[in-house]
Each structure stands twice: as C-alpha cells, then as structure tokens.
Design an enzyme around this catalytic site. Structure first.
Site, PDB file in Angstrom:
ATOM      1  N   LYS A   1       5.472 -32.485   3.476  1.00 47.19           N
ATOM      2  CA  LYS A   1       5.177 -31.392   2.792  1.00 47.19           C
ATOM      3  C   LYS A   1       3.270 -30.866   2.457  1.00 47.19           C
ATOM      4  O   LYS A   1       2.742 -29.978   1.851  1.00 47.19           O
ATOM      5  CB  LYS A   1       5.813 -31.078   1.235  1.00 47.19           C
TER       6      LYS A   1
ATOM      7  N   LYS B   1       1.241 -32.040   0.931  1.00 44.92           N
ATOM      8  CA  LYS B   1       0.910 -31.116  -0.118  1.00 44.92           C
ATOM      9  C   LYS B   1       0.850 -33.205  -0.836  1.00 44.92           C
ATOM     10  O   LYS B   1       1.415 -34.030  -0.832  1.00 44.92           O
ATOM     11  CB  LYS B   1       1.647 -31.012  -1.354  1.00 44.92           C
TER      12      LYS B   1
HETATM   13  N1  C2G Z   1      10.555 -23.400  -9.123  1.00 43.63           N
HETATM   14  C1  C2G Z   1      11.068 -22.489  -9.798  1.00 43.63           C
HETATM   15  N2  C2G Z   1      10.439 -21.488 -10.767  1.00 43.63           N
HETATM   16  C2  C2G Z   1       9.031 -21.981 -10.713  1.00 43.63           C
HETATM   17  C3  C2G Z   1       8.490 -22.879  -9.323  1.00 43.63           C
HETATM   18  C4  C2G Z   1       9.115 -24.231  -9.177  1.00 43.63           C
HETATM   19  O1  C2G Z   1      12.488 -22.057  -9.843  1.00 43.63           O
HETATM   20  N3  C2G Z   1       7.806 -21.291 -11.543  1.00 43.63           N
HETATM   21  C5  C2G Z   1      11.798 -24.174  -8.914  1.00 43.63           C
HETATM   22  C6  C2G Z   1      11.630 -24.467  -6.556  1.00 43.63           C
HETATM   23  O2  C2G Z   1      12.059 -23.193  -6.710  1.00 43.63           O
HETATM   24  C7  C2G Z   1      12.701 -25.663  -6.226  1.00 43.63           C
HETATM   25  C8  C2G Z   1      12.110 -26.606  -7.739  1.00 43.63           C
HETATM   26  O3  C2G Z   1      11.542 -25.824  -9.043  1.00 43.63           O
HETATM   27  O4  C2G Z   1      14.116 -25.501  -6.441  1.00 43.63           O
HETATM   28  C9  C2G Z   1      11.112 -27.509  -7.608  1.00 43.63           C
HETATM   29  O5  C2G Z   1      10.104 -26.865  -7.140  1.00 43.63           O
HETATM   30  P1  C2G Z   1       9.565 -28.023  -6.208  1.00 43.63           P
HETATM   31  O6  C2G Z   1       8.657 -28.817  -7.101  1.00 43.63           O
HETATM   32  O7  C2G Z   1       7.916 -26.394  -5.286  1.00 43.63           O
HETATM   33  O8  C2G Z   1       9.569 -28.306  -4.956  1.00 43.63           O
HETATM   34  P2  C2G Z   1       9.501 -28.034  -3.345  1.00 43.63           P
HETATM   35  O9  C2G Z   1       8.626 -28.106  -2.956  1.00 43.63           O
HETATM   36  O10 C2G Z   1      10.593 -26.219  -3.384  1.00 43.63           O
HETATM   37  O11 C2G Z   1      10.309 -29.071  -2.793  1.00 43.63           O
HETATM   38  O12 C2G Z   1      13.883 -30.492   0.653  1.00 43.63           O
HETATM   39  C10 C2G Z   1      13.901 -29.473  -0.587  1.00 43.63           C
HETATM   40  C11 C2G Z   1      11.784 -29.482  -1.104  1.00 43.63           C
HETATM   41  O13 C2G Z   1      11.684 -30.696  -1.474  1.00 43.63           O
HETATM   42  C12 C2G Z   1      12.020 -28.248  -2.274  1.00 43.63           C
END
Ligand code: C2G
Length: 132
Positions: free
Chosen positions: A45, A47
């Site tokens: 990712k 990150k």
């Molecule tokens: N999310 C949200 N609102 C935000 C930020 C995040 O609804 N303001 C949701 C994202 O859409 C996701 C979850 O919170 O469903 C976790 O977000 P992240 O930690 O950024 O996860 P991500 O990088 O999207 O990882 O295999 C799939 C990945 O692991 C998803």
C-alpha cells in the site's frame, strides 16, 4: 447469524473509520475486521502506518462493533477469508466501489458511504500545519 467482513489499515483511528465499522456491523450480527499488517502496508500500500499492527489491533478490539480482528497479509486472501470465516457479506467503503465485485460469487458485496471530510492524510497534514 449473519457474518460480515471488512478490510483496512485503520491507522490514526478516527470517526470515519468508526462510521464504517458501525455501518458494516449493522449489516449483520458478527463483524470480522481484516487488518493490514505493517509489512502489507509498506510493501503493497506504500504507506507506513503511525501505529504498529498490534496497537491498531488493540484499538479495533476495543470498538463495540468489532468481533474479531485478523491480519491482512496479501491482496489475494479475501476469497479464502470469506470461506474460512463463513462470511455472508463483504463490506468496504465506496472509495473501492466495483473493485471487489468478483467476490459476489462467494458472498454479498456492499460498498458503504465513506465519511468525506476526514482522513488519516488530512489529520497528518492539519497536525503538521498546526505544529509548524
Ligand atoms: N473510511 C471511511 N471514511 C473515511 C476514511 C476511511 O469510511 N473518512 C473507510 C474506508 O473506505 C475503508 C475503511 O474505512 O473501508 C478503512 O480505511 P483505510 O484504513 O484507509 O483502509 P484501506 O486503505 O482502504 O484498505 O484490502 C482492502 C484494503 O485493506 C482497504
């Protein structure tokens, strides 16, 4: 007993994450959160999470909507996770809309509305501005 699964890094846990977890839990009775490991974050990712996997797991396990937290180590583990945890619904934020439709052969797929105004990136940017 409807079993729901979702995936993410959940770093610098904020109310957008909580909104997502709440919505996901409301789809069923049991919520499995598959949490990106530090290695997966770094290698796949691009990150580096602020909190380690263990700390992010501890935070998620304290949330009333979360029933189980397990590691996400690869993009390819979703189908086996769905089988392993007897999942009925895969749910994730709609920033991923369409990306996981292939899972429809194994369970329901729901894209849930993100909380638009908040993100880990925004928190970091605002903090670095505030601290100068
Ligand atoms: N999310 C949200 N609102 C935000 C930020 C995040 O609804 N303001 C949701 C994202 O859409 C996701 C979850 O919170 O469903 C976790 O977000 P992240 O930690 O950024 O996860 P991500 O990088 O999207 O990882 O295999 C799939 C990945 O692991 C998803």
């Amino acid at each position: 007993m409807k079993r729901v699964i979702t995936y993410g890094t959940f770093d610098l846990l904020h109310y957008g994450h909580i909104n997502l977890l709440k919505q996901a839990k409301e789809l069923g009775d049991y919520l499995v959160v598959v949490l990106s490991t530090d290695e997966f974050n770094l290698n796949e990712k691009n990150k580096k999470s602020y909190f380690s996997y263990d700390k992010r797991k501890q935070l998620l396990e304290a949330i009333r909507y979360v029933d189980l937290v397990v590691p996400e180590e690869s993009w390819e583990q979703k189908i086996s996770d769905i089988k392993k945890y007897y999942i009925d619904i895969f749910a994730i934020g709609d920033d991923w809309k369409g990306k996981f439709d292939f899972l429809k052969d194994y369970c329901e797929v729901k894209y849930l509305p993100r909380t638009p105004e908040i993100s880990t990136t925004k928190i970091k940017a605002d903090m670095s501005k505030a601290l100068g």
